[in-house]
Design a protein around this motif. Structure first.
Motif, PDB file in Angstrom:
ATOM      1  N   GLU A   1      41.940  17.582 -16.637  1.00 34.92           N
ATOM      2  CA  GLU A   1      42.099  16.586 -17.699  1.00 34.92           C
ATOM      3  C   GLU A   1      42.305  17.242 -19.059  1.00 34.92           C
ATOM      4  O   GLU A   1      43.158  16.810 -19.839  1.00 34.92           O
ATOM      5  CB  GLU A   1      40.869  15.668 -17.755  1.00 34.92           C
ATOM      6  CG  GLU A   1      40.764  14.714 -16.591  1.00 34.92           C
ATOM      7  CD  GLU A   1      39.480  13.896 -16.610  1.00 34.92           C
ATOM      8  OE1 GLU A   1      39.387  12.967 -15.798  1.00 34.92           O
ATOM      9  OE2 GLU A   1      38.569  14.170 -17.430  1.00 34.92           O
ATOM     10  N   GLU A   2      41.529  18.277 -19.339  1.00 34.14           N
ATOM     11  CA  GLU A   2      41.652  18.991 -20.625  1.00 34.14           C
ATOM     12  C   GLU A   2      43.039  19.613 -20.758  1.00 34.14           C
ATOM     13  O   GLU A   2      43.672  19.521 -21.802  1.00 34.14           O
ATOM     14  CB  GLU A   2      40.578  20.073 -20.743  1.00 34.14           C
ATOM     15  CG  GLU A   2      39.167  19.557 -20.794  1.00 34.14           C
ATOM     16  CD  GLU A   2      38.738  19.133 -22.174  1.00 34.14           C
ATOM     17  OE1 GLU A   2      39.253  19.682 -23.165  1.00 34.14           O
ATOM     18  OE2 GLU A   2      37.871  18.235 -22.258  1.00 34.14           O
ATOM     19  N   LEU A   3      43.502  20.262 -19.692  1.00 34.03           N
ATOM     20  CA  LEU A   3      44.813  20.911 -19.736  1.00 34.03           C
ATOM     21  C   LEU A   3      45.934  19.885 -19.874  1.00 34.03           C
ATOM     22  O   LEU A   3      46.899  20.111 -20.606  1.00 34.03           O
ATOM     23  CB  LEU A   3      45.047  21.771 -18.487  1.00 34.03           C
ATOM     24  CG  LEU A   3      44.137  22.977 -18.308  1.00 34.03           C
ATOM     25  CD1 LEU A   3      44.550  23.749 -17.058  1.00 34.03           C
ATOM     26  CD2 LEU A   3      44.128  23.881 -19.511  1.00 34.03           C
ATOM     27  N   ALA A   4      45.799  18.756 -19.167  1.00 36.12           N
ATOM     28  CA  ALA A   4      46.840  17.714 -19.226  1.00 36.12           C
ATOM     29  C   ALA A   4      47.007  17.181 -20.645  1.00 36.12           C
ATOM     30  O   ALA A   4      48.091  16.742 -21.020  1.00 36.12           O
ATOM     31  CB  ALA A   4      46.511  16.580 -18.268  1.00 36.12           C
ATOM     32  N   ALA A   5      45.945  17.251 -21.441  1.00 31.43           N
ATOM     33  CA  ALA A   5      46.011  16.758 -22.816  1.00 31.43           C
ATOM     34  C   ALA A   5      46.567  17.797 -23.789  1.00 31.43           C
ATOM     35  O   ALA A   5      46.837  17.479 -24.946  1.00 31.43           O
ATOM     36  CB  ALA A   5      44.613  16.331 -23.274  1.00 31.43           C
ATOM     37  N   MET A   6      46.753  19.023 -23.327  1.00 32.25           N
ATOM     38  CA  MET A   6      47.251  20.089 -24.203  1.00 32.25           C
ATOM     39  C   MET A   6      48.767  20.019 -24.349  1.00 32.25           C
ATOM     40  O   MET A   6      49.474  19.651 -23.405  1.00 32.25           O
ATOM     41  CB  MET A   6      46.860  21.465 -23.660  1.00 32.25           C
ATOM     42  CG  MET A   6      45.404  21.775 -23.753  1.00 32.25           C
ATOM     43  SD  MET A   6      45.109  23.461 -23.161  1.00 32.25           S
ATOM     44  CE  MET A   6      43.429  23.673 -23.687  1.00 32.25           C
ATOM     45  N   PRO A   7      49.272  20.419 -25.520  1.00 38.41           N
ATOM     46  CA  PRO A   7      50.726  20.391 -25.747  1.00 38.41           C
ATOM     47  C   PRO A   7      51.525  21.262 -24.776  1.00 38.41           C
ATOM     48  O   PRO A   7      52.679  20.952 -24.517  1.00 38.41           O
ATOM     49  CB  PRO A   7      50.877  20.916 -27.176  1.00 38.41           C
ATOM     50  CG  PRO A   7      49.559  20.665 -27.825  1.00 38.41           C
ATOM     51  CD  PRO A   7      48.533  20.780 -26.726  1.00 38.41           C
ATOM     52  N   ILE A   8      50.933  22.307 -24.203  1.00 41.33           N
ATOM     53  CA  ILE A   8      51.713  23.149 -23.284  1.00 41.33           C
ATOM     54  C   ILE A   8      52.114  22.414 -22.023  1.00 41.33           C
ATOM     55  O   ILE A   8      53.079  22.773 -21.368  1.00 41.33           O
ATOM     56  CB  ILE A   8      50.998  24.472 -22.917  1.00 41.33           C
ATOM     57  CG1 ILE A   8      49.718  24.210 -22.142  1.00 41.33           C
ATOM     58  CG2 ILE A   8      50.767  25.330 -24.128  1.00 41.33           C
ATOM     59  CD1 ILE A   8      49.180  25.417 -21.433  1.00 41.33           C
ATOM     60  N   VAL A   9      51.383  21.345 -21.671  1.00 42.47           N
ATOM     61  CA  VAL A   9      51.751  20.544 -20.505  1.00 42.47           C
ATOM     62  C   VAL A   9      52.753  19.468 -20.912  1.00 42.47           C
ATOM     63  O   VAL A   9      53.465  18.926 -20.084  1.00 42.47           O
ATOM     64  CB  VAL A   9      50.490  19.929 -19.844  1.00 42.47           C
ATOM     65  CG1 VAL A   9      50.856  19.049 -18.667  1.00 42.47           C
ATOM     66  CG2 VAL A   9      49.538  21.029 -19.404  1.00 42.47           C
TER      67      VAL A   9
END
Length: 124
Positions: free
Chosen positions: A37-45
């Motif tokens: 969930e944290e990664l999905a919210a990051m701009p790199i995703v």
């Protein structure tokens, strides 16, 4: 190749998943689904769907390298879950990533300025 598949969309930023995981775990231990969930919210995703299979594969690799530790925790309402935390080696790796990401940032800035000049000269 469609525009969606083209690297020019920035969809190939998955090389930055490891420092993103390290950054996320630097704030504290998390279960795998919370990391996702944290990664999905990051701009790199880029708001796209995170490849969770790839995430767990990366976590396993990072665990083998000693950057993170995963520990199974019993759950009262569902299957057991794995809690991941950063190790001392993981913190050192994140510190090195800070330098590397700073260098990338500078290099991308130079490339961006150069591309803008080239595009402006080449556009009728």
């Amino acid at each position: 190749m469609s525009l969606v598949d083209c690297p020019c969309t920035g969809a190939t930023l998955n090389k930055l998943v490891q420092p993103a995981i390290l950054t996320t775990l630097a704030r504290g231990p998390l279960y795998g689904y919370r990391i996702a969930e944290e990664l999905a919210a990051m701009p790199i995703v880029k708001g796209g769907k995170l490849d969770t299979t790839g995430l767990y594969r990366t976590l396993k690799t990072m665990e083998r390298r000693g950057l993170v530790v995963g520990e199974w925790k019993a759950s009262e309402v569902g299957p057991d879950r794995r809690l991941y935390r950063l190790t001392r080696s993981g913190k050192a790796c994140l510190r090195r990533w800070l330098t590397t990401l700073g260098e990338y940032h500078t290099a991308v800035g130079v490339l961006l300025a150069s591309a803008r000049r080239a595009y402006a000269r080449g556009t009728p």
